[in-house]
Design a protein around this motif. Structure first.
Motif, PDB file in Angstrom:
ATOM      1  N   VAL A  48       0.829  -1.211   0.000  1.00  0.00           N
ATOM      2  CA  VAL A  48       0.000   0.000   0.000  1.00  0.00           C
ATOM      3  C   VAL A  48       0.863   1.261   0.000  1.00  0.00           C
ATOM      4  N   ILE A  49       1.939   1.265   0.801  1.00  0.00           N
ATOM      5  CA  ILE A  49       2.794   2.458   0.870  1.00  0.00           C
ATOM      6  C   ILE A  49       3.372   2.788  -0.501  1.00  0.00           C
ATOM      7  N   VAL A  50       3.899   1.773  -1.180  1.00  0.00           N
ATOM      8  CA  VAL A  50       4.467   2.027  -2.513  1.00  0.00           C
ATOM      9  C   VAL A  50       3.365   2.308  -3.522  1.00  0.00           C
ATOM     10  N   GLY A  51       2.234   1.616  -3.387  1.00  0.00           N
ATOM     11  CA  GLY A  51       1.138   1.800  -4.342  1.00  0.00           C
ATOM     12  C   GLY A  51       0.561   3.205  -4.346  1.00  0.00           C
ATOM     13  N   VAL A  52       0.508   3.841  -3.182  1.00  0.00           N
ATOM     14  CA  VAL A  52      -0.058   5.205  -3.111  1.00  0.00           C
ATOM     15  C   VAL A  52       1.022   6.278  -3.147  1.00  0.00           C
ATOM     16  N   ASP A  53       2.297   5.863  -3.127  1.00  0.00           N
ATOM     17  CA  ASP A  53       3.397   6.831  -3.070  1.00  0.00           C
ATOM     18  C   ASP A  53       3.662   7.423  -4.446  1.00  0.00           C
ATOM     19  N   ASN A  54       3.501   8.710  -4.572  1.00  0.00           N
ATOM     20  CA  ASN A  54       3.916   9.424  -5.786  1.00  0.00           C
ATOM     21  C   ASN A  54       4.204  10.872  -5.412  1.00  0.00           C
ATOM     22  N   GLU A  55       5.082  11.454  -6.160  1.00  0.00           N
ATOM     23  CA  GLU A  55       5.484  12.840  -5.898  1.00  0.00           C
ATOM     24  C   GLU A  55       5.720  13.534  -7.230  1.00  0.00           C
ATOM     25  N   SER A  56       5.201  14.732  -7.344  1.00  0.00           N
ATOM     26  CA  SER A  56       5.364  15.519  -8.576  1.00  0.00           C
ATOM     27  C   SER A  56       5.843  16.916  -8.211  1.00  0.00           C
ATOM     28  N   LYS A  57       6.727  17.433  -9.019  1.00  0.00           N
ATOM     29  CA  LYS A  57       7.221  18.798  -8.770  1.00  0.00           C
ATOM     30  C   LYS A  57       7.893  19.353 -10.021  1.00  0.00           C
ATOM     31  N   ILE A  58       8.121  20.655  -9.983  1.00  0.00           N
ATOM     32  CA  ILE A  58       8.860  21.316 -11.068  1.00  0.00           C
ATOM     33  C   ILE A  58      10.334  21.308 -10.689  1.00  0.00           C
ATOM     34  N   ILE A  59      11.135  20.765 -11.584  1.00  0.00           N
ATOM     35  CA  ILE A  59      12.568  20.601 -11.328  1.00  0.00           C
ATOM     36  C   ILE A  59      13.346  21.573 -12.200  1.00  0.00           C
ATOM     37  N   SER A  60      14.359  22.180 -11.586  1.00  0.00           N
ATOM     38  CA  SER A  60      15.260  23.090 -12.318  1.00  0.00           C
ATOM     39  C   SER A  60      16.587  22.383 -12.538  1.00  0.00           C
ATOM     40  N   VAL A  61      17.015  22.368 -13.784  1.00  0.00           N
ATOM     41  CA  VAL A  61      18.279  21.725 -14.137  1.00  0.00           C
ATOM     42  C   VAL A  61      19.149  22.724 -14.897  1.00  0.00           C
ATOM     43  N   THR A  62      20.390  22.861 -14.462  1.00  0.00           N
ATOM     44  CA  THR A  62      21.340  23.742 -15.130  1.00  0.00           C
ATOM     45  C   THR A  62      22.294  22.894 -15.963  1.00  0.00           C
ATOM     46  N   LEU A  63      22.227  23.051 -17.268  1.00  0.00           N
ATOM     47  CA  LEU A  63      23.107  22.291 -18.156  1.00  0.00           C
ATOM     48  C   LEU A  63      24.456  22.969 -18.306  1.00  0.00           C
ATOM     49  N   ILE A  64      24.406  24.272 -18.564  1.00  0.00           N
ATOM     50  CA  ILE A  64      25.626  25.078 -18.701  1.00  0.00           C
ATOM     51  C   ILE A  64      25.485  26.294 -17.798  1.00  0.00           C
ATOM     52  N   LYS A  65      26.531  26.633 -17.080  1.00  0.00           N
ATOM     53  CA  LYS A  65      26.458  27.719 -16.108  1.00  0.00           C
ATOM     54  C   LYS A  65      26.105  29.057 -16.744  1.00  0.00           C
ATOM     55  N   SER A  66      26.508  29.248 -17.973  1.00  0.00           N
ATOM     56  CA  SER A  66      26.235  30.538 -18.629  1.00  0.00           C
ATOM     57  C   SER A  66      24.780  30.658 -19.091  1.00  0.00           C
ATOM     58  N   LEU A  67      24.070  29.543 -19.176  1.00  0.00           N
ATOM     59  CA  LEU A  67      22.665  29.564 -19.609  1.00  0.00           C
ATOM     60  C   LEU A  67      21.729  29.492 -18.391  1.00  0.00           C
ATOM     61  N   PRO A  68      20.535  30.038 -18.524  1.00  0.00           N
ATOM     62  CA  PRO A  68      19.581  29.939 -17.415  1.00  0.00           C
ATOM     63  C   PRO A  68      19.125  28.489 -17.231  1.00  0.00           C
ATOM     64  N   PRO A  69      18.714  28.138 -16.016  1.00  0.00           N
ATOM     65  CA  PRO A  69      18.291  26.739 -15.771  1.00  0.00           C
ATOM     66  C   PRO A  69      17.003  26.399 -16.517  1.00  0.00           C
ATOM     67  N   LEU A  70      16.877  25.136 -16.845  1.00  0.00           N
ATOM     68  CA  LEU A  70      15.673  24.629 -17.493  1.00  0.00           C
ATOM     69  C   LEU A  70      14.699  24.147 -16.418  1.00  0.00           C
ATOM     70  N   HIS A  71      13.437  24.480 -16.591  1.00  0.00           N
ATOM     71  CA  HIS A  71      12.407  24.051 -15.652  1.00  0.00           C
ATOM     72  C   HIS A  71      11.476  23.065 -16.364  1.00  0.00           C
TER      73      HIS A  71
END
Length: 197
Positions: A48-71
């Motif tokens: 049950v714990i795994v069956g109902v476990d889910n999490e969603s969010k907006i993630i920010s990832v920086t590929l190159i330091k000179s560019l703004p992060p991707l969301h």
């Protein structure tokens, strides 16, 4: 007269042996029933714990330091990984078996122990130990990669983004391992009972 006393003595011994054997059966069943019930609860809670476990969010990832992060929007669910599917299904199977074997054990508790019945339960209990152990191992391997990543394969630490999901899954894994230990205790108990006969 002496023959009557001897016969009465023999009957007394026989009846005492029967009383002791029935008392042992009565003492043995509650322990067996409690352990089966704990196995049922642990595997049910883990699934049950795994069956109902889910999490969603907006993630920010920086590929190159000179560019703004991707969301981007991402979610973690057990259906996305085959090992987690195997984990949930295995715990559901073990839970269903624990329920059936608990009823069977309760219904047959008053009868004299039958070696074929004991061997049947030992076989299925042992299958549950193997099933849960393999599912726990597969899920734990994916969990370790999710928590620590793999620099050689350039796999990122997923648990850094989905901490709640990983904490719930870790708790579920520990509970499932406890369930497999319960089935292992049942195997050991049944083998000891067969050995005493």
């Amino acid at each position: 007269m002496q023959q009557k006393a001897a016969a009465m003595g023999m009957d007394g011994v026989r009846s005492n042996v029967k009383v002791i054997e029935s008392a042992r059966r009565r003492l043995r069943w509650p322990f067996d029933g409690v352990v089966r019930f704990l196995g049922l609860v642990f595997t049910l809670v883990a699934a049950v714990i795994v069956g109902v476990d889910n999490e969603s969010k907006i993630i920010s990832v920086t590929l190159i330091k000179s560019l703004p992060p991707l969301h981007f929007y991402a979610s973690a669910k057990w259906q996305y990984m085959s090992a987690f599917k195997y984990f949930v299904v295995s715990n559901c199977i073990a839970c269903a078996y624990a329920a059936v074997s608990l009823v069977y054990s309760f219904v047959t508790r008053g009868y004299e122990n039958n070696p074929s019945r004991s061997l049947l339960l030992i076989t299925f209990d042992l299958i549950m130990v193997g099933l849960l152990s393999s599912a726990d191992g597969a899920a734990a391997a994916i969990g370790v990669i999710g928590r620590a990543g793999n620099s050689h394969m350039h796999w990122i630490k997923v648990c850094g983004f989905f901490e709640g999901y990983c904490h719930h899954f870790t708790a579920s894994l520990v509970i499932s391992i406890a369930g497999s230990v319960m089935f292992l205790c049942l195997v050991v108990l049944s083998i000891l009972n067969l050995h005493k006969k």
